[in-house]
Design an enzyme around this catalytic site. Sequence first.
Site: not given
Ligand code: PSU
Ligand code: MN
Length: 319
Positions: A31, A92, A112, A144, A146-148, A165
Amino acid sequence: MSDTEAVNSLAKPSHAVAQALQAGAPVVALESTIITHGMPFPQNLETAHRVEAEVRGQGATPATIAVIDGELCIGLADHALEQLAQTDDVMKLSRADLAFAMSQRRTGSTTVAATMMAAKLAGIGVFATGGIGGVHKGAEESFDISADLEEFSRSDVIVVCAGAKAILDLEKTLEVLETNGVPVIGYGCDELPAFWSRESGLSAPLRLDSVQEIADHAAMRTAMGVGGGTIVANPVPQQAELPREEVDTYIAKALGEAKTKGVTGKDVTPFLLQRIFELSEERSLETNIALVLNNANLAAQIAVAICSRDSATVEAARL
Ligand code: PSU
Ligand code: MN
């Protein structure tokens, strides 16, 4: 032209990636949000190069994915990688924005979720990242998520990560994954890893101890026609981990600040990562780099194991 061909032609593989895919050789998707929004320059660029080298070292071809001027690039040239790493106003991109960036000829890094979509379009089955997105703490108020997580119900890709995380609500994240029917496999561990730390206090729902077993599991899912992705949770190497109690204090502080400042939407994850980087006096970055390299290495080994399993099957069918 069939629908699949029409879709596939939107993914633009680099020469090296196209060659590997044609030959049925192992390829690992990578990614790019981690480069643009996850790490500061110049460590982001250095890490991107080292991650690619790690994949090559295990005998697979790396395919870093991003949208450059509307083109869905599967494998980035050095100059494109350098540009991405140094610009701070790129989009992003998640599932919601990928087609927008492409139709508007924009440049953006893929999360992701978007990388899984792109990998699927390009015919790549293994993907390495740092940590996946998930259910944020306080999601019962903020909604909130994530769409992941949703993407794992859609795209058939094995994602190697160091768990989710620790800034997230890991318990709720596991619940959503379970509801969506997503296998979460601890690699050689009983506990779900929590990104910067090896421990989360939560059990990994499944456990496998070798890349061969991961390849067998993938083949079984394919044979059964089970769609969707798989999570391989690979703990950060011991010498690079940050103690959980220490990270927890940074997370609590960063979350409080995000709330006071009214940080929302796409900005939440990058904000928290940046603050934890500052609060840990940059030690979180070293951990992040170590775990991404570790995941790239494992993902490449998995891609190689899947390819040799596939060719053994073809060979057996011939006899
Ligand atoms: N892993 C990392 N750093 C990051 C991310 C993942 O070590 O910045 C990113 C990934 O691209 C993941 C995104 O898909 O953060 C998730 O963002 P959100 O919570 O807005 O969906
Ligand atoms: Mn989010």
